[in-house]
Write an enzyme that holds these catalytic residues in place. Structure first.
Site, PDB file in Angstrom:
ATOM      1  N   HIS A 109      -5.792  64.401  43.652  1.00 58.02           N
ATOM      2  CA  HIS A 109      -5.366  64.350  42.251  1.00 58.02           C
ATOM      3  C   HIS A 109      -4.512  65.569  41.980  1.00 58.02           C
ATOM      4  O   HIS A 109      -4.928  66.702  42.264  1.00 58.02           O
ATOM      5  CB  HIS A 109      -6.564  64.288  41.298  1.00 58.02           C
ATOM      6  CG  HIS A 109      -7.339  63.034  41.509  1.00 58.02           C
ATOM      7  ND1 HIS A 109      -6.867  61.810  41.111  1.00 58.02           N
ATOM      8  CD2 HIS A 109      -8.500  62.812  42.144  1.00 58.02           C
ATOM      9  CE1 HIS A 109      -7.712  60.878  41.481  1.00 58.02           C
ATOM     10  NE2 HIS A 109      -8.716  61.451  42.115  1.00 58.02           N
ATOM     11  N   ARG A 135       7.276  61.791  34.311  1.00 61.81           N
ATOM     12  CA  ARG A 135       6.086  61.682  33.459  1.00 61.81           C
ATOM     13  C   ARG A 135       5.403  63.048  33.266  1.00 61.81           C
ATOM     14  O   ARG A 135       5.214  63.796  34.244  1.00 61.81           O
ATOM     15  CB  ARG A 135       5.141  60.631  34.046  1.00 61.81           C
ATOM     16  CG  ARG A 135       4.000  61.122  34.894  1.00 61.81           C
ATOM     17  CD  ARG A 135       3.178  60.006  35.502  1.00 61.81           C
ATOM     18  NE  ARG A 135       1.934  59.784  34.812  1.00 61.81           N
ATOM     19  CZ  ARG A 135       0.783  59.542  35.437  1.00 61.81           C
ATOM     20  NH1 ARG A 135       0.721  59.445  36.750  1.00 61.81           N
ATOM     21  NH2 ARG A 135      -0.317  59.345  34.744  1.00 61.81           N
ATOM     22  N   ALA A 193      -4.958  56.211  37.765  1.00 59.63           N
ATOM     23  CA  ALA A 193      -5.891  55.765  36.721  1.00 59.63           C
ATOM     24  C   ALA A 193      -6.995  54.863  37.268  1.00 59.63           C
ATOM     25  O   ALA A 193      -8.100  54.817  36.714  1.00 59.63           O
ATOM     26  CB  ALA A 193      -5.118  55.056  35.614  1.00 59.63           C
ATOM     27  N   PRO A 220      -0.981  53.666  40.334  1.00 60.78           N
ATOM     28  CA  PRO A 220      -0.089  53.379  39.211  1.00 60.78           C
ATOM     29  C   PRO A 220       0.506  54.627  38.548  1.00 60.78           C
ATOM     30  O   PRO A 220      -0.175  55.637  38.397  1.00 60.78           O
ATOM     31  CB  PRO A 220      -0.985  52.625  38.222  1.00 60.78           C
ATOM     32  CG  PRO A 220      -2.380  52.898  38.647  1.00 60.78           C
ATOM     33  CD  PRO A 220      -2.332  53.148  40.125  1.00 60.78           C
ATOM     34  N   ASN A 221       1.759  54.493  38.194  1.00 61.87           N
ATOM     35  CA  ASN A 221       2.534  55.503  37.462  1.00 61.87           C
ATOM     36  C   ASN A 221       2.937  56.719  38.296  1.00 61.87           C
ATOM     37  O   ASN A 221       3.644  57.594  37.808  1.00 61.87           O
ATOM     38  CB  ASN A 221       1.794  55.966  36.184  1.00 61.87           C
ATOM     39  CG  ASN A 221       1.568  54.817  35.230  1.00 61.87           C
ATOM     40  OD1 ASN A 221       2.517  54.109  34.888  1.00 61.87           O
ATOM     41  ND2 ASN A 221       0.337  54.585  34.821  1.00 61.87           N
ATOM     42  N   TYR A 273       1.875  67.064  35.590  1.00 58.04           N
ATOM     43  CA  TYR A 273       2.057  66.608  36.980  1.00 58.04           C
ATOM     44  C   TYR A 273       3.179  67.321  37.730  1.00 58.04           C
ATOM     45  O   TYR A 273       3.387  67.055  38.913  1.00 58.04           O
ATOM     46  CB  TYR A 273       2.300  65.085  36.984  1.00 58.04           C
ATOM     47  CG  TYR A 273       1.115  64.322  36.404  1.00 58.04           C
ATOM     48  CD1 TYR A 273      -0.113  64.337  37.046  1.00 58.04           C
ATOM     49  CD2 TYR A 273       1.229  63.612  35.207  1.00 58.04           C
ATOM     50  CE1 TYR A 273      -1.208  63.662  36.522  1.00 58.04           C
ATOM     51  CE2 TYR A 273       0.150  62.929  34.669  1.00 58.04           C
ATOM     52  CZ  TYR A 273      -1.063  62.963  35.338  1.00 58.04           C
ATOM     53  OH  TYR A 273      -2.143  62.298  34.814  1.00 58.04           O
ATOM     54  N   ASN A 278      -4.113  58.656  46.247  1.00 58.81           N
ATOM     55  CA  ASN A 278      -4.238  59.044  44.848  1.00 58.81           C
ATOM     56  C   ASN A 278      -4.287  57.722  44.084  1.00 58.81           C
ATOM     57  O   ASN A 278      -3.252  57.079  43.883  1.00 58.81           O
ATOM     58  CB  ASN A 278      -3.050  59.900  44.388  1.00 58.81           C
ATOM     59  CG  ASN A 278      -3.230  60.393  42.955  1.00 58.81           C
ATOM     60  OD1 ASN A 278      -4.081  59.876  42.214  1.00 58.81           O
ATOM     61  ND2 ASN A 278      -2.430  61.367  42.554  1.00 58.81           N
ATOM     62  N   GLU A 309      -9.079  61.771  48.947  1.00 57.84           N
ATOM     63  CA  GLU A 309      -8.411  61.459  47.676  1.00 57.84           C
ATOM     64  C   GLU A 309      -7.768  62.712  47.114  1.00 57.84           C
ATOM     65  O   GLU A 309      -8.308  63.811  47.238  1.00 57.84           O
ATOM     66  CB  GLU A 309      -9.365  60.798  46.666  1.00 57.84           C
ATOM     67  CG  GLU A 309     -10.513  61.656  46.211  1.00 57.84           C
ATOM     68  CD  GLU A 309     -10.880  61.449  44.754  1.00 57.84           C
ATOM     69  OE1 GLU A 309     -10.372  60.541  44.089  1.00 57.84           O
ATOM     70  OE2 GLU A 309     -11.695  62.257  44.267  1.00 57.84           O
ATOM     71  N   ARG A 341      -9.945  67.842  32.278  1.00 60.95           N
ATOM     72  CA  ARG A 341      -9.232  66.891  31.426  1.00 60.95           C
ATOM     73  C   ARG A 341     -10.184  66.037  30.580  1.00 60.95           C
ATOM     74  O   ARG A 341     -11.348  66.373  30.423  1.00 60.95           O
ATOM     75  CB  ARG A 341      -8.289  66.054  32.286  1.00 60.95           C
ATOM     76  CG  ARG A 341      -7.230  66.950  32.974  1.00 60.95           C
ATOM     77  CD  ARG A 341      -6.147  66.146  33.632  1.00 60.95           C
ATOM     78  NE  ARG A 341      -5.381  65.390  32.657  1.00 60.95           N
ATOM     79  CZ  ARG A 341      -4.537  64.406  32.967  1.00 60.95           C
ATOM     80  NH1 ARG A 341      -4.364  64.075  34.253  1.00 60.95           N
ATOM     81  NH2 ARG A 341      -3.869  63.755  32.044  1.00 60.95           N
TER      82      ARG A 341
HETATM   83  C1  DQA Z   1      -4.091  61.595  38.569  1.00 61.14           C
HETATM   84  C2  DQA Z   1      -5.125  61.785  37.465  1.00 61.14           C
HETATM   85  C3  DQA Z   1      -5.482  60.450  36.816  1.00 61.14           C
HETATM   86  O1  DQA Z   1      -6.453  60.642  35.802  1.00 61.14           O
HETATM   87  C4  DQA Z   1      -4.239  59.861  36.180  1.00 61.14           C
HETATM   88  O2  DQA Z   1      -4.540  58.597  35.629  1.00 61.14           O
HETATM   89  C5  DQA Z   1      -3.097  59.788  37.102  1.00 61.14           C
HETATM   90  C6  DQA Z   1      -2.846  60.886  38.043  1.00 61.14           C
HETATM   91  C7  DQA Z   1      -3.641  62.935  39.176  1.00 61.14           C
HETATM   92  O3  DQA Z   1      -3.024  62.883  40.237  1.00 61.14           O
HETATM   93  O4  DQA Z   1      -3.880  63.996  38.603  1.00 61.14           O
HETATM   94  O5  DQA Z   1      -2.274  58.874  37.019  1.00 61.14           O
HETATM   95  O6  DQA Z   1      -4.677  60.835  39.613  1.00 61.14           O
END
Ligand code: DQA
Length: 159
Positions: free
Chosen positions: A99, A17, A76, A9-10, A22, A73, A97, A106
């Site tokens: 990030h 964003r 959240a 998501p996102n 990011y 990835n 995975e 964080r």
């Molecule tokens: C993320 C880190 C997560 O905590 C966050 O919710 C994201 C992006 C990252 O790529 O740093 O949406 O996975």
């Protein structure tokens, strides 16, 4: 050999964003670079993004019998999703995975990671370059698995 890239998501909002966290790259740009690298290495690659947990579970299940490595990835959902964790565990496909941000630096709620224990490894905090590192890792894991399979076959045919 085939890699499935799954984005949670996102991540479709990358480039818009929180650029200070990011970075400036859009998801399409990241995927274009990954596609180039895959082509150079003779690997098939597919991309999937969803904001919905169930769709991500469905996609991981679809990988079974079709895909040699997953790069995910879970965004959240990393911090909450037992369902995604169980799906990765169920298909037993080597999974890396990614990030983009360094989760370790964080918020407290990002310190819980449901996904990492069922993954082959994690790439954290390298920005968008982390996806490239994950692909290199994925190629390495796939070639190690193939070497083991070939050694087993050679041993079996020598018996
Ligand atoms: C993320 C880190 C997560 O905590 C966050 O919710 C994201 C992006 C990252 O790529 O740093 O949406 O996975």
């Amino acid at each position: 050999m085939k890699i499935m890239v799954i984005q949670g998501p996102n991540l479709n909002m990358l480039g818009v964003r929180e650029q200070h966290i990011y970075g400036p790259m859009k998801l399409e740009q990241i995927h274009a670079q990954m596609k180039d690298f895959a082509t150079q290495n003779g690997v098939e690659i597919e991309f999937f993004q969803s904001n919905l947990e169930g769709e991500i579970v469905d996609k991981i299940q679809e990988c079974y019998g079709d895909v040699d490595s997953i790069i995910i990835n879970a965004a959240a959902y990393t911090h909450t999703s037992i369902a995604i964790r169980d799906a990765i565990s169920a298909v037993a496909i080597p999974t890396i995975e990614v990030h983009i941000s360094n989760l370790h630096r964080r918020e407290e709620f990002r310190q819980t990671n449901m996904i990492a224990p069922v993954c082959a490894s994690s790439v954290v905090g390298f920005g968008a370059f982390g996806y490239h590192l994950a692909m290199m890792g994925s190629l390495q894991i796939m070639s190690e698995i193939r070497a083991v399979q070939e050694a087993r076959q050679a041993a079996a045919s020598a018996e």
